[in-house]
Design a protein around this motif. Structure first.
Motif, short mmCIF file in Angstrom:
data_model
loop_
_atom_site.label_atom_id
_atom_site.label_comp_id
_atom_site.label_asym_id
_atom_site.label_seq_id
_atom_site.Cartn_x
_atom_site.Cartn_y
_atom_site.Cartn_z
N UNK A 458 49.68 56.35 45.14
CA UNK A 458 49.74 55.59 43.89
C UNK A 458 48.56 54.62 43.89
N UNK A 459 47.65 54.83 42.96
CA UNK A 459 46.42 54.04 42.93
C UNK A 459 46.68 52.63 42.41
N UNK A 460 45.96 51.64 42.94
CA UNK A 460 46.12 50.26 42.45
C UNK A 460 45.40 50.07 41.12
N UNK A 461 45.69 49.00 40.37
CA UNK A 461 44.94 48.71 39.13
C UNK A 461 43.49 48.35 39.47
N UNK A 462 42.63 48.49 38.47
CA UNK A 462 41.19 48.37 38.75
C UNK A 462 40.81 47.00 39.29
N UNK A 463 41.54 45.93 38.88
CA UNK A 463 41.13 44.61 39.34
C UNK A 463 41.47 44.37 40.82
N UNK A 464 42.19 45.31 41.42
CA UNK A 464 42.44 45.20 42.85
C UNK A 464 41.50 46.08 43.68
N UNK A 492 27.51 28.19 31.15
CA UNK A 492 28.12 28.57 29.90
C UNK A 492 28.34 30.09 29.82
N UNK A 493 27.27 30.83 30.23
CA UNK A 493 27.38 32.29 30.18
C UNK A 493 28.48 32.80 31.12
N UNK A 494 28.50 32.13 32.29
CA UNK A 494 29.54 32.52 33.26
C UNK A 494 30.93 32.21 32.74
N UNK A 495 31.06 31.05 32.09
CA UNK A 495 32.35 30.68 31.53
C UNK A 495 32.80 31.67 30.46
N UNK A 496 31.82 32.07 29.60
CA UNK A 496 32.15 33.05 28.56
C UNK A 496 32.57 34.39 29.17
N UNK A 497 31.82 34.78 30.21
CA UNK A 497 32.15 36.06 30.86
C UNK A 497 33.53 36.01 31.52
N UNK A 498 33.79 34.89 32.21
CA UNK A 498 35.10 34.74 32.85
C UNK A 498 36.22 34.69 31.83
N UNK A 499 35.94 34.02 30.69
CA UNK A 499 36.96 33.95 29.64
C UNK A 499 37.28 35.35 29.11
N UNK A 500 36.23 36.17 28.96
CA UNK A 500 36.45 37.54 28.49
C UNK A 500 37.26 38.35 29.51
N UNK A 501 36.90 38.13 30.80
CA UNK A 501 37.62 38.85 31.84
C UNK A 501 39.10 38.45 31.88
N UNK A 502 39.32 37.12 31.76
CA UNK A 502 40.70 36.64 31.77
C UNK A 502 41.45 37.20 30.56
N UNK A 503 40.78 37.22 29.40
CA UNK A 503 41.42 37.75 28.22
C UNK A 503 41.76 39.23 28.39
N UNK A 504 40.79 39.97 29.00
CA UNK A 504 41.04 41.39 29.23
C UNK A 504 42.21 41.60 30.20
N UNK A 505 42.19 40.80 31.28
CA UNK A 505 43.27 40.92 32.26
C UNK A 505 44.62 40.54 31.64
N UNK A 506 44.57 39.46 30.84
CA UNK A 506 45.80 39.04 30.17
C UNK A 506 46.31 40.13 29.25
N UNK A 507 45.36 40.76 28.54
CA UNK A 507 45.74 41.84 27.63
C UNK A 507 46.35 43.01 28.40
N UNK A 508 45.70 43.38 29.52
CA UNK A 508 46.22 44.49 30.34
C UNK A 508 47.61 44.17 30.89
N UNK A 509 47.75 42.93 31.37
CA UNK A 509 49.05 42.54 31.91
C UNK A 509 50.12 42.55 30.83
N UNK A 510 49.73 42.09 29.64
CA UNK A 510 50.69 42.07 28.54
C UNK A 510 51.12 43.48 28.16
N UNK A 511 50.13 44.39 28.10
CA UNK A 511 50.45 45.78 27.77
C UNK A 511 51.35 46.41 28.83
N UNK A 512 51.03 46.12 30.09
CA UNK A 512 51.85 46.70 31.16
C UNK A 512 53.27 46.14 31.11
N UNK A 513 53.38 44.84 30.82
CA UNK A 513 54.71 44.23 30.72
C UNK A 513 55.49 44.83 29.57
N UNK A 514 54.79 45.02 28.41
CA UNK A 514 55.47 45.61 27.26
C UNK A 514 55.91 47.04 27.56
#
Length: 890
Positions: A458-464, A492-514
């Protein structure tokens, strides 16, 4: 295993392990027997006889005692069978057709113990001489000691027969002293190689050692593991090593240590736990062959190993009651349905371990792959973490006896033994590598220790994954390397990138939870549906439960189930929710007609989210019920469409993938529940047929034979009157009056087995009171009746309650040997309680529930039909109480 293909008879299989034991005698095994109708008839009757005693004599002939069929002799020289039965006109005939014991003394004389006394067989004229001391007594056991004295267990008492001064055979009653006033009833006898007389009773074991005049008593002590395991001693046996073995009812098997005067118990072995040990024999390998109420077992006292045999091995069905061993090593076991004869050395075991295969790999209990190879690896996503397996042992000798064990390496620490279960589930697995292993044994317990295996990853999720984590580190280092001048912009660029990553991860986690919540909701809904579907055993109840479940789970406005009519020409409504009764009258569809007919023909579901614009639905039904959207799904049984059920909405509705999965899964579960209900109804019909056959047998065995005797007395009286033998005629007429009264009593009892008139006219309480009066007059028992019952139930409910009471009373009369029976019928707080209690022998309740004997299964099924709870409280020697509670009866 041999597979045989035929031209017109299909494929047949033969296994020598399925026919290790043969029922004796084989019907028509020679031309001479087949040409002799009398011999064929005798063999057929012996096949179905209840055998209670077996004895090979010195000539090599075999004597067989039965219940109701008298005594048989199998001639070893000619192979013919001779039957001895009671002839009322011949005083030198067998004194009863119910034989309980056989014994050959040192002089070669055959003694026959029946329920009417003791007889001595004269081979010269093939007559029987009745020993007058035991006239009317039941003779259960016989033995002879070194002094030539003859010991007899008759009607529970122990007697010694010895020769007087003039050579006349005299008798005296021996006393078995107990510490209490209780009376010990003799069941079995044995004189061992040391001239010790062993007496088995319902109050323990007695021993009269050589040279002593008194008996030593051994009884069960609850706090002493070295005491006898049960006081009800049914059989005693001395093996070739001189060890005394004691078989009990409810306590399993015991061996007696002579030096320490203690008992070793064998109560944990699978063949004796809580069972009735009926008889024991020894073979040349010092194994014990044990006949029980569960069948036949081979037991090695040295290793403790045992092997159970049953009908799949060729044994007769049911319980064993008697056994004996011949000088040639042959063993004879008689039981409920005939006689088994075999040589222990000829009983071979299947030593070939079976091949094991994984037949199916499943995801979320849906088949994912069936073409699996040894050592194959299955790779799954991290969401595919609910897996299960189906597996099988490729040994077809007796597949129901194959045993299994499995483990999932990486999760299970040891093997899980699951008996004959062929399915394993593992929900909510973490990402990682696993290996599923399974092994199995054949019908004789020989294991394939290697088994087979399937690898799972069973493969882990990509962020692992390492590459993602490495990329993140490199991005951070690059931002630092940009220097102080670009620090603000880089941050600033790093913050924006991290924010996008967090948003993506949050979205993935939300979808998996749903997704997980959706899957959980589906499973919970199906579990609820399963619980509702399997609550019921009748088809109409299952149909309505199915429609209710579909409407509830999918939040539909209406639901219906349509099945084929009796001619299989049209689909008609069998259950509906929310429909107008007038609409249901014209909801009839031929194959291919409308959407329902289309689903029935194609076997595929149909979804209409805008039913009004589709030309296929019946517009009259849509308009009458206001239906705007619906989904119809077929129910398939055995590959054929059994029916069609639908979920309907009076508003526009878009069917989600989850709703479609749920309705299809519900249809699959409904198919199993419907098939189960159909099998139950077939079983009910078979049970009713069996009940009618039983009543027919009772009429033949009791009333018919009694009336035949009455006819004989009438003929005799007529001849005596013609010969002016007035006094003899008076005596014969007195016997005629007694016989006809007995016939009337038997007929009354049989009528009460059916629905008595008093039950319909005056109700359950009056019927029970009349029944107890009949029992008291007929059987001479003390009866008590307590009634607090003021309002009648439905006729069907009272009939079921009366039938349960009759079954319990019959058990008390036929099996319990009770002196007192009490019945109570009490209505309190809206609940009705029926209780039947006796002070009889009692029995092991766990064994009774498992075996379904003594009518337990019939009483349980009747209680289930009423929706009532039934309990059984009994112990050996402490009587029996049967209690039924019907809640909300009024």
């Amino acid at each position: 295993m041999i597979w045989i293909g035929t031209i017109s008879g299909g494929v047949n299989k033969y296994s020598r392990y399925n026919n290790r034991f043969q029922v004796y005698p084989p019907l028509g095994n020679s031309a001479a027997v087949e040409a002799n109708p009398e011999q064929s008839s005798l063999r057929e009757s012996l096949h179905g006889a209840l055998i209670t005693a077996v004895l090979p004599d010195r000539r090599g002939d075999l004597w067989i005692g039965t219940i109701l069929e008298g005594l048989y002799r199998l001639d070893s020289a000619t192979g013919t069978i001779q039957q001895f039965k009671r002839d009322p006109q011949n005083p030198a005939s067998l004194n009863s057709d119910v034989v309980h014991s056989l014994f050959e003394d040192r002089s070669g004389t055959l003694w026959v113990g029946t329920d009417s006394g003791l007889s001595q067989y004269n081979p010269g004229d093939q007559s029987f001489e009745i020993f007058p001391t035991f006239t009317g007594d039941r003779v259960d056991a016989m033995a002879q000691d070194a002094a030539g004295d003859f010991w007899v267990g008759a009607s529970g008492d122990l007697f010694r027969l010895f020769s007087g001064a003039d050579g006349e055979l005299l008798s005296e009653k021996s006393s078995l002293q107990l510490s209490t006033d209780a009376r010990a009833g003799v069941i079995s006898l044995l004189v061992d190689s040391k001239d010790t007389l062993w007496v088995g009773t319902d109050q323990g074991l007695f021993a009269r050692y050589s040279g002593q005049d008194t008996f030593s008593h051994y009884a069960h002590e609850p706090d002493n593991d070295s005491s006898l395991s049960s006081d009800l001693v049914y059989t005693i046996f001395e093996d070739r090593q001189g060890v005394i073995w004691v078989g009990t009812v409810g306590g399993g098997l015991n061996s007696f240590d002579r030096s320490a005067a203690r008992f070793n118990r064998y109560g944990e072995q699978g063949f004796v736990t809580g069972s009735w040990i009926a008889c024991l024999q020894n073979d040349a390998g010092d194994n014990l062959w044990v006949g029980t109420n569960r069948g036949l077992a081979k037991f090695d006292p040295q290793s403790g190993a045992y092997h159970n045999f049953d009908t799949l091995d060729g044994l007769q069905e049911g319980e064993f009651y008697s056994c004996a061993g011949g000088d040639d090593g042959m063993l004879y076991f008689g039981g409920l349905k005939g006689l088994n004869i075999f040589h222990p050395l000829a009983i071979s075991e299947n030593e070939q371990p079976p091949q094991v295969v994984i037949t199916s790999f499943n995801l979320f209990n849906q088949v994912a792959d069936t073409n699996l190879e040894e050592g194959q690896q299955v790779v799954l996503g991290y969401r595919e973490n609910f897996i299960s397996f189906d597996y099988a042992a490729l040994d077809y000798n007796a597949p129901s006896k194959n045993q299994y064990a499995y483990m999932l390496e990486g999760l299970d620490e040891d093997w899980i033994y699951v008996g004959s279960r062929r399915h394993a589930e593992y929900p909510d697995l973490e990402p990682g590598s696993y290996t599923f292993r399974v092994r199995a044994s054949n019908n004789d317990g020989f294991w394939n220790e290697t088994g087979t295996a399937l690898k799972i990853r069973i493969q882990p999720p990509f962020w692992q994954l390492p590459w993602f984590q490495l990329l993140l580190v490199m991005a951070i280092l690059a931002s630092i390397y940009g220097g102080y001048q670009l620090r603000v912009r880089s941050l600033k660029a790093q913050s924006q990138e991290l924010a996008q990553q967090v948003a993506q991860r949050t979205h993935d986690l939300t979808e998996r939870t749903r997704e997980a919540e959706r899957r959980q909701a589906e499973l919970e809904a199906l579990y609820r549906a399963d619980a509702e579907l399997y609550r019921y055993l009748h088809l109409d109840h299952v149909f309505h439960a199915l429609v209710d479940a579909a409407v509830d789970i999918l939040e539909a406005d209406k639901g219906d189930l349509m099945v084929w009519d009796q001619k299989h020409e049209n689909l008609v409504v069998r259950a509906a929710v929310g429909f107008d009764p007038q609409t249901l009258k014209y909801m009839v569809f031929a194959p291919g007609e409308g959407v329902t007919g289309e689903v029935a023909v194609t076997g595929q579901p149909v979804i209409l989210e805008h039913a009004g614009i589709d030309p296929r639905p019946n517009k009259k039904i849509l308009a009458a019920e206001g239906i705007q959207a619906f989904m119809q799904v077929p129910i398939k049984i055995g590959g054929e469409v059994f029916g069609v059920f639908s979920a309907n909405y009076t508003r526009p509705h878009t069917f989600t993938e989850q709703e479609q999965r749920l309705l299809i899964a519900l249809a699959q579960r409904a198919a199993l529940a419907i098939e189960n209900a159909r099998l139950y109804e077939q079983a009910q019909e078979l049970a009713a047929l069996e009940e009618r056959n039983r009543l027919a047998r009772d009429l033949h065995d009791s009333v018919t034979q009694t009336l035949f005797g009455a006819s004989m007395f009438a003929d005799t009286a007529e001849h005596q009157l013609q010969a002016d033998q007035i006094e003899q005629a008076k005596e014969t007429l007195h016997k005629l009056r007694t016989t006809t009264r007995d016939a009337l009593g038997e007929m009354r009892l049989l009528i009460y087995e059916l629905r008595p008139p008093i039950l319909e006219k005056e109700g359950l309480a009056a019927a029970l009171e009349a029944r107890l009066e009949t029992v008291e007059q007929r059987a001479g028992l003390q009866t008590e009746l307590h009634l607090d019952y003021h309002q009648r139930l439905s006729m069907e409910a009272e009939q079921q309650l009366f039938s349960i009471a009759i079954e319990a009373l019959n058990n008390s009369l036929k099996h319990a040997h009770a002196q007192k029976i009490s019945v109570s019928l009490v209505n309190k707080g809206g609940s009705l309680t029926l209780q039947i209690a006796d002070d009889g022998l009692g029995f092991d309740t766990q064994l009774a529930w498992e075996s379904g004997g003594m009518g337990i299964r019939n009483m349980q099924e009747r209680a289930d039909q009423l929706g009532a709870a039934i309990t059984l409280d009994s112990q050996p020697g402490k009587g029996t109480v049967i209690r039924l509670v019907l809640e909300n009866s009024l």
